[in-house]
Design a protein around this motif. Structure first.
Motif, PDB file in Angstrom:
ATOM      1  N   GLN A   1     -22.451  10.206   6.257  1.00 22.44           N
ATOM      2  CA  GLN A   1     -21.090  10.036   6.731  1.00 22.44           C
ATOM      3  C   GLN A   1     -20.193   9.794   5.522  1.00 22.44           C
ATOM      4  O   GLN A   1     -20.606   9.178   4.545  1.00 22.44           O
ATOM      5  N   HIS A   2     -18.984  10.299   5.616  1.00 23.14           N
ATOM      6  CA  HIS A   2     -18.057  10.146   4.496  1.00 23.14           C
ATOM      7  C   HIS A   2     -16.868   9.304   4.933  1.00 23.14           C
ATOM      8  O   HIS A   2     -16.238   9.583   5.960  1.00 23.14           O
ATOM      9  N   ILE A   3     -16.563   8.293   4.157  1.00 21.88           N
ATOM     10  CA  ILE A   3     -15.429   7.413   4.427  1.00 21.88           C
ATOM     11  C   ILE A   3     -14.389   7.596   3.328  1.00 21.88           C
ATOM     12  O   ILE A   3     -14.708   7.493   2.141  1.00 21.88           O
ATOM     13  N   THR A   4     -13.165   7.892   3.727  1.00 22.75           N
ATOM     14  CA  THR A   4     -12.050   7.914   2.791  1.00 22.75           C
ATOM     15  C   THR A   4     -11.183   6.696   3.054  1.00 22.75           C
ATOM     16  O   THR A   4     -10.728   6.476   4.180  1.00 22.75           O
ATOM     17  N   ILE A   5     -10.979   5.895   2.030  1.00 21.71           N
ATOM     18  CA  ILE A   5     -10.093   4.729   2.134  1.00 21.71           C
ATOM     19  C   ILE A   5      -8.776   5.101   1.460  1.00 21.71           C
ATOM     20  O   ILE A   5      -8.760   5.411   0.268  1.00 21.71           O
ATOM     21  N   GLU A   6      -7.704   5.082   2.220  1.00 18.88           N
ATOM     22  CA  GLU A   6      -6.407   5.536   1.723  1.00 18.88           C
ATOM     23  C   GLU A   6      -5.414   4.374   1.679  1.00 18.88           C
ATOM     24  O   GLU A   6      -5.042   3.827   2.715  1.00 18.88           O
ATOM     25  N   SER A   7      -5.014   3.989   0.485  1.00 18.37           N
ATOM     26  CA  SER A   7      -3.966   2.976   0.367  1.00 18.37           C
ATOM     27  C   SER A   7      -2.610   3.662   0.498  1.00 18.37           C
ATOM     28  O   SER A   7      -2.438   4.814   0.125  1.00 18.37           O
ATOM     29  N   PHE A   8      -1.640   2.941   1.040  1.00 17.73           N
ATOM     30  CA  PHE A   8      -0.325   3.528   1.240  1.00 17.73           C
ATOM     31  C   PHE A   8       0.723   2.430   1.346  1.00 17.73           C
ATOM     32  O   PHE A   8       0.399   1.250   1.514  1.00 17.73           O
ATOM     33  N   GLY A   9       1.980   2.825   1.242  1.00 20.29           N
ATOM     34  CA  GLY A   9       3.094   1.907   1.415  1.00 20.29           C
ATOM     35  C   GLY A   9       3.805   2.184   2.719  1.00 20.29           C
ATOM     36  O   GLY A   9       4.164   3.329   3.006  1.00 20.29           O
ATOM     37  N   PHE A  10       4.001   1.162   3.532  1.00 19.72           N
ATOM     38  CA  PHE A  10       4.653   1.357   4.824  1.00 19.72           C
ATOM     39  C   PHE A  10       6.061   1.916   4.673  1.00 19.72           C
ATOM     40  O   PHE A  10       6.552   2.622   5.561  1.00 19.72           O
ATOM     41  N   LYS A  11       6.714   1.624   3.555  1.00 20.95           N
ATOM     42  CA  LYS A  11       8.081   2.123   3.393  1.00 20.95           C
ATOM     43  C   LYS A  11       8.117   3.638   3.202  1.00 20.95           C
ATOM     44  O   LYS A  11       9.169   4.266   3.335  1.00 20.95           O
ATOM     45  N   HIS A  12       6.952   4.237   2.915  1.00 20.39           N
ATOM     46  CA  HIS A  12       6.850   5.688   2.794  1.00 20.39           C
ATOM     47  C   HIS A  12       6.247   6.315   4.045  1.00 20.39           C
ATOM     48  O   HIS A  12       6.015   7.526   4.082  1.00 20.39           O
ATOM     49  N   GLY A  13       5.972   5.509   5.058  1.00 26.42           N
ATOM     50  CA  GLY A  13       5.375   6.020   6.286  1.00 26.42           C
ATOM     51  C   GLY A  13       3.874   5.857   6.296  1.00 26.42           C
ATOM     52  O   GLY A  13       3.211   5.998   5.271  1.00 26.42           O
ATOM     53  N   SER A  14       3.338   5.546   7.451  1.00 25.87           N
ATOM     54  CA  SER A  14       1.891   5.365   7.575  1.00 25.87           C
ATOM     55  C   SER A  14       1.192   6.715   7.713  1.00 25.87           C
ATOM     56  O   SER A  14       1.777   7.669   8.232  1.00 25.87           O
ATOM     57  N   PRO A  15      -0.048   6.838   7.268  1.00 24.91           N
ATOM     58  CA  PRO A  15      -0.774   8.117   7.351  1.00 24.91           C
ATOM     59  C   PRO A  15      -1.181   8.412   8.796  1.00 24.91           C
ATOM     60  O   PRO A  15      -1.932   7.634   9.401  1.00 24.91           O
ATOM     61  N   PRO A  16      -0.722   9.507   9.369  1.00 28.87           N
ATOM     62  CA  PRO A  16      -1.024   9.799  10.781  1.00 28.87           C
ATOM     63  C   PRO A  16      -2.465  10.226  11.023  1.00 28.87           C
ATOM     64  O   PRO A  16      -2.902  10.288  12.173  1.00 28.87           O
ATOM     65  N   ASP A  17      -3.204  10.530   9.960  1.00 27.18           N
ATOM     66  CA  ASP A  17      -4.565  11.021  10.127  1.00 27.18           C
ATOM     67  C   ASP A  17      -5.616   9.915   9.998  1.00 27.18           C
ATOM     68  O   ASP A  17      -6.808  10.190  10.013  1.00 27.18           O
ATOM     69  N   ALA A  18      -5.188   8.651   9.903  1.00 25.43           N
ATOM     70  CA  ALA A  18      -6.147   7.551   9.736  1.00 25.43           C
ATOM     71  C   ALA A  18      -6.836   7.224  11.059  1.00 25.43           C
ATOM     72  O   ALA A  18      -6.191   7.169  12.112  1.00 25.43           O
ATOM     73  N   ASP A  19      -8.143   7.017  11.005  1.00 27.18           N
ATOM     74  CA  ASP A  19      -8.881   6.570  12.190  1.00 27.18           C
ATOM     75  C   ASP A  19      -8.695   5.074  12.410  1.00 27.18           C
ATOM     76  O   ASP A  19      -8.715   4.596  13.546  1.00 27.18           O
ATOM     77  N   PHE A  20      -8.545   4.336  11.313  1.00 27.85           N
ATOM     78  CA  PHE A  20      -8.259   2.898  11.364  1.00 27.85           C
ATOM     79  C   PHE A  20      -7.096   2.629  10.418  1.00 27.85           C
ATOM     80  O   PHE A  20      -6.962   3.283   9.393  1.00 27.85           O
ATOM     81  N   MET A  21      -6.291   1.649  10.755  1.00 34.07           N
ATOM     82  CA  MET A  21      -5.189   1.294   9.886  1.00 34.07           C
ATOM     83  C   MET A  21      -5.061  -0.227   9.841  1.00 34.07           C
ATOM     84  O   MET A  21      -5.030  -0.882  10.883  1.00 34.07           O
ATOM     85  N   PHE A  22      -5.000  -0.772   8.623  1.00 35.26           N
ATOM     86  CA  PHE A  22      -4.904  -2.213   8.443  1.00 35.26           C
ATOM     87  C   PHE A  22      -3.691  -2.544   7.580  1.00 35.26           C
ATOM     88  O   PHE A  22      -3.406  -1.857   6.601  1.00 35.26           O
ATOM     89  N   ASP A  23      -3.023  -3.609   7.943  1.00 29.57           N
ATOM     90  CA  ASP A  23      -1.812  -4.054   7.269  1.00 29.57           C
ATOM     91  C   ASP A  23      -2.146  -5.284   6.430  1.00 29.57           C
ATOM     92  O   ASP A  23      -2.548  -6.326   6.972  1.00 29.57           O
ATOM     93  N   VAL A  24      -1.995  -5.191   5.095  1.00 32.02           N
ATOM     94  CA  VAL A  24      -2.327  -6.324   4.226  1.00 32.02           C
ATOM     95  C   VAL A  24      -1.072  -6.996   3.669  1.00 32.02           C
ATOM     96  O   VAL A  24      -1.126  -7.695   2.658  1.00 32.02           O
ATOM     97  N   ARG A  25       0.043  -6.816   4.351  1.00 30.00           N
ATOM     98  CA  ARG A  25       1.272  -7.465   3.916  1.00 30.00           C
ATOM     99  C   ARG A  25       1.270  -8.972   4.162  1.00 30.00           C
ATOM    100  O   ARG A  25       2.192  -9.664   3.750  1.00 30.00           O
ATOM    101  N   PHE A  26       0.223  -9.481   4.796  1.00 30.92           N
ATOM    102  CA  PHE A  26       0.101 -10.933   4.974  1.00 30.92           C
ATOM    103  C   PHE A  26      -0.309 -11.629   3.679  1.00 30.92           C
ATOM    104  O   PHE A  26      -0.211 -12.855   3.564  1.00 30.92           O
TER     105      PHE A  26
END
Length: 296
Positions: free
Chosen positions: A173-198
């Protein structure tokens, strides 16, 4: 695999590249060509199975193939879904890569190239895009990897493809971990999405602001937070508990989105740590993609 002149060789799973016109199919083809794949383009569905059989025949010089099929090829008789089923029946397990983008972005790309959409006829461009999106929706539902190219440059798309596939020769199985900035929009292709702004933001620490989550100064700061350790522990445990079920269902490509405000610090550091943790399992291929690390 049936006895039709093919042999059991070190042949990688065939890749089917499809999706919306204007979403980057030609760029994807070039990426796979650069990785040593044989890449026939615009094959009608009826010829895809024949092409794969030919590629896997005894004297074939090809050991990995990626086939691009777009809306023009789909005008021929036969369906892509039927082709995918036929490939599986013959013992091939194709990997389906589906590219898409928002309608307004596709319109801008077509206008920029001064092209008409193959399905628009005498109607506005938007109608052609709508017809294609509806016709190919069932294929999208079957896709192993979906990449939304709305906010991706050509170079970003190349990195996304390389990160998503890893070593396709591995039966893992292949896992891609994609970091992103919410101000640029969240990735619509993510199976899971976590918010670390806390987590505390290194941006507000002057001596860390210009560094990134891949730099030791920032990584050490982010991961030294008690909540960060707990978060990574729980996400690692969650993903690990779900992998067997996904494997049973035949889902071998999983994308995890990790977001912070700008995609520079917290999400990057956490993504790198998650990659390190999940890679220790040994039964998964893990890669990381920092989508917004260079964006302002």
């Amino acid at each position: 695999m049936e006895n039709d002149g093919t042999v059991e060789r070190n042949f990688q799973p065939p890749i089917i590249i499809t999706g919306m016109s204007g979403s980057g199919l030609s760029t994807a083809a070039k990426v796979f060509e650069d990785k040593g794949f044989f890449v026939p383009q615009n094959l009608p569905p009826q010829l895809i199975v024949d092409m794969v059989k030919l590629a896997t025949s005894k004297n074939s010089p090809v050991d990995k193939i990626a086939i691009v099929t777009d809306v023009r090829a789909r005008m021929f008789q036969g369906s892509l879904l039927g082709t995918i089923t036929d490939l599986k029946d013959f013992g091939y397990e194709p990997i389906i890569l589906f590219l898409e983008a928002r309608d307004d972005v596709l319109i801008k790309r077509f206008d920029g190239m001064r092209r008409t959409h193959p399905l628009q006829g005498d109607d506005p461009l938007s109608m052609g895009i709508q017809r294609e999106r509806e016709s190919i929706a069932p294929v999208r539902d079957q896709a192993d990897i979906v990449i939304d190219t709305t906010n991706l440059s050509v170079h970003d798309l190349r990195r996304a493809i390389e990160a998503s596939f890893g070593d396709v020769a591995e039966k893992k199985q292949h896992i891609t971990i994609e970091s992103f900035g919410f101000k640029h929009g969240s990735p619509p292709d993510a199976d899971f999405m976590f918010d670390v702004r806390f987590l505390p933001n290194p941006y507000w620490i002057p001596e860390l602001r210009e560094f990134r989550g891949t730099d030791p100064q920032v990584s050490d700061y982010v991961l030294s937070q008690e909540d960060a350790t707990s978060f990574v522990d729980k996400v690692t445990e969650l993903i690990g508990s779900l992998l067997p079920g996904y494997r049973y269902q035949g889902k071998n490509f999983i994308t995890i989105g990790i977001g912070c405000t700008g995609g520079h610090h917290r999400s990057v550091a956490i993504s790198e740590e998650l990659k390190r943790r999940l890679s220790q399992r040994g039964d998964v291929d893990v890669s990381v993609l920092h989508r917004d690390i260079s964006r302002k």
